[in-house]
Design a protein around this motif. Sequence first.
Motif, PDB file in Angstrom:
ATOM      1  N   ASP A 246      41.815  34.049  36.514  1.00  0.00           N
ATOM      2  CA  ASP A 246      41.507  32.734  37.087  1.00  0.00           C
ATOM      3  C   ASP A 246      40.635  32.876  38.330  1.00  0.00           C
ATOM      4  O   ASP A 246      39.699  32.084  38.555  1.00  0.00           O
ATOM      5  N   ILE A 247      40.908  33.899  39.149  1.00  0.00           N
ATOM      6  CA  ILE A 247      40.099  34.109  40.353  1.00  0.00           C
ATOM      7  C   ILE A 247      38.672  34.514  39.985  1.00  0.00           C
ATOM      8  O   ILE A 247      37.691  34.058  40.592  1.00  0.00           O
ATOM      9  N   MET A 248      38.523  35.383  38.953  1.00  0.00           N
ATOM     10  CA  MET A 248      37.186  35.828  38.550  1.00  0.00           C
ATOM     11  C   MET A 248      36.386  34.701  37.915  1.00  0.00           C
ATOM     12  O   MET A 248      35.141  34.667  38.027  1.00  0.00           O
ATOM     13  N   VAL A 249      37.057  33.764  37.254  1.00  0.00           N
ATOM     14  CA  VAL A 249      36.337  32.616  36.687  1.00  0.00           C
ATOM     15  C   VAL A 249      35.762  31.751  37.793  1.00  0.00           C
ATOM     16  O   VAL A 249      34.628  31.245  37.697  1.00  0.00           O
ATOM     17  N   GLU A 250      36.489  31.563  38.848  1.00  0.00           N
ATOM     18  CA  GLU A 250      36.000  30.759  39.962  1.00  0.00           C
ATOM     19  C   GLU A 250      34.875  31.463  40.724  1.00  0.00           C
ATOM     20  O   GLU A 250      34.014  30.813  41.297  1.00  0.00           O
ATOM     21  N   SER A 251      34.856  32.797  40.732  1.00  0.00           N
ATOM     22  CA  SER A 251      33.832  33.541  41.466  1.00  0.00           C
ATOM     23  C   SER A 251      33.257  34.620  40.545  1.00  0.00           C
ATOM     24  O   SER A 251      33.837  35.704  40.397  1.00  0.00           O
ATOM     25  N   PRO A 252      32.117  34.387  39.867  1.00  0.00           N
ATOM     26  CA  PRO A 252      31.522  35.384  38.965  1.00  0.00           C
ATOM     27  C   PRO A 252      31.141  36.676  39.668  1.00  0.00           C
ATOM     28  O   PRO A 252      31.134  37.747  39.063  1.00  0.00           O
ATOM     29  N   ALA A 253      30.855  36.614  40.950  1.00  0.00           N
ATOM     30  CA  ALA A 253      30.495  37.832  41.679  1.00  0.00           C
ATOM     31  C   ALA A 253      31.667  38.793  41.748  1.00  0.00           C
ATOM     32  O   ALA A 253      31.483  40.018  41.838  1.00  0.00           O
ATOM     33  N   ALA A 254      32.881  38.287  41.683  1.00  0.00           N
ATOM     34  CA  ALA A 254      34.047  39.165  41.723  1.00  0.00           C
ATOM     35  C   ALA A 254      34.087  40.058  40.497  1.00  0.00           C
ATOM     36  O   ALA A 254      34.473  41.231  40.574  1.00  0.00           O
ATOM     37  N   LEU A 255      33.649  39.519  39.337  1.00  0.00           N
ATOM     38  CA  LEU A 255      33.621  40.336  38.131  1.00  0.00           C
ATOM     39  C   LEU A 255      32.617  41.465  38.251  1.00  0.00           C
ATOM     40  O   LEU A 255      32.876  42.602  37.836  1.00  0.00           O
ATOM     41  N   GLN A 256      31.446  41.163  38.851  1.00  0.00           N
ATOM     42  CA  GLN A 256      30.444  42.194  39.030  1.00  0.00           C
ATOM     43  C   GLN A 256      30.933  43.279  39.980  1.00  0.00           C
ATOM     44  O   GLN A 256      30.717  44.482  39.755  1.00  0.00           O
ATOM     45  N   LEU A 257      31.607  42.891  41.039  1.00  0.00           N
ATOM     46  CA  LEU A 257      32.169  43.875  41.961  1.00  0.00           C
ATOM     47  C   LEU A 257      33.211  44.748  41.269  1.00  0.00           C
ATOM     48  O   LEU A 257      33.312  45.947  41.536  1.00  0.00           O
ATOM     49  N   ARG A 258      33.955  44.125  40.373  1.00  0.00           N
ATOM     50  CA  ARG A 258      34.964  44.912  39.620  1.00  0.00           C
ATOM     51  C   ARG A 258      34.288  45.930  38.721  1.00  0.00           C
ATOM     52  O   ARG A 258      34.768  47.056  38.580  1.00  0.00           O
ATOM     53  N   TYR A 259      33.143  45.585  38.143  1.00  0.00           N
ATOM     54  CA  TYR A 259      32.386  46.539  37.325  1.00  0.00           C
ATOM     55  C   TYR A 259      31.916  47.718  38.165  1.00  0.00           C
ATOM     56  O   TYR A 259      31.984  48.878  37.755  1.00  0.00           O
ATOM     57  N   LEU A 260      31.403  47.417  39.352  1.00  0.00           N
ATOM     58  CA  LEU A 260      30.926  48.488  40.219  1.00  0.00           C
ATOM     59  C   LEU A 260      32.078  49.409  40.649  1.00  0.00           C
ATOM     60  O   LEU A 260      31.904  50.629  40.746  1.00  0.00           O
ATOM     61  N   GLN A 261      33.240  48.840  40.898  1.00  0.00           N
ATOM     62  CA  GLN A 261      34.401  49.663  41.237  1.00  0.00           C
ATOM     63  C   GLN A 261      34.778  50.584  40.080  1.00  0.00           C
ATOM     64  O   GLN A 261      35.117  51.761  40.279  1.00  0.00           O
ATOM     65  N   THR A 262      34.694  50.068  38.882  1.00  0.00           N
ATOM     66  CA  THR A 262      35.012  50.882  37.705  1.00  0.00           C
ATOM     67  C   THR A 262      34.036  52.035  37.561  1.00  0.00           C
ATOM     68  O   THR A 262      34.424  53.179  37.280  1.00  0.00           O
ATOM     69  N   LEU A 263      32.735  51.778  37.767  1.00  0.00           N
ATOM     70  CA  LEU A 263      31.736  52.842  37.696  1.00  0.00           C
ATOM     71  C   LEU A 263      31.968  53.898  38.773  1.00  0.00           C
ATOM     72  O   LEU A 263      31.800  55.099  38.542  1.00  0.00           O
TER      73      LEU A 263
END
Length: 288
Positions: A246-263
């Motif tokens: 729900d938090i990532m849906v409200e803020s799409p940039a959070a999903l991108q940051l999560r991708y960078l953390q995974t990398l």
Amino acid sequence: MSFDKKHNSGDHASTSQPEERGVMFGANESEEGSGFCSVVLTGFSYILVVVFFPISLFVCIKVVQEYERAVIFRLGRLLSGGAKGPGIFFVLPCIEDYTKVDLRTVTFDIPPQEVLTRDSVTVSVDAVVYYRIYNPTVSVANVANAAHSTQLLAQTTLRNVLGTKNLGEILSDRDQISESMQTALDDATDRWGIKVERVEIKDVRLPIQLQRAMAAEAEASREARAKVIAAEGEQKASRALKEAADIMVESPAALQLRYLQTLNSISAEKNSTIIFPLPMELMKSFMK
């Protein structure tokens, strides 16, 4: 000996007639019922002591230890004054006999008893009993063999007490069972001049089949609890993931940051192959 005399007077009203007579002989200071024959034999015994003096001293003088008492019988009757000792006391030859009584605490093991519990389970239980003689006169006059009688009574009491308990109570409430046994034994042996100080249950042996059944039951219970705990963990994890989504849906940039953390985490492990997750949102334009 003042305590023993008081105890004997208290038992006078609660015991049977033979026991009353034995207790009264241990407490009275006067020798009632001494006939002419008794007086003559007593005088003859004193004469023998005087005639064969000092050889008679080796026969007449006796010694008891600090933890012992001597109960003296004269012509089959308890001698006035109660038990003698510790130290030196005098015994007249031919007409007096004495019995030594040990006042120290004595222990004995109750042999394993096969007991049928209230829930129809057969168990083998053994225990240990600690007792001592606090009134030597009563223990000699009121019971033939105080030690053996106490042992037999302890076996019977153990079977009677455990027969009213369930298996679970026997395994978990040993202290309570020991206290109830100690109270029952102490009440029964009080008129014998015996004080039961402590009763302890040593071991409870179960049949092998019952042990296997209890082990299987415990294992099944542990597995059930483990499954419940795992299900609760999955439920809590799913709720946390839902909140994160729900938090990532409200803020799409959070999903991108999560991708960078995974990398960053993958590159720290020095892997030769890096799998880059492609967001599905990037494919929506091509799909249209």
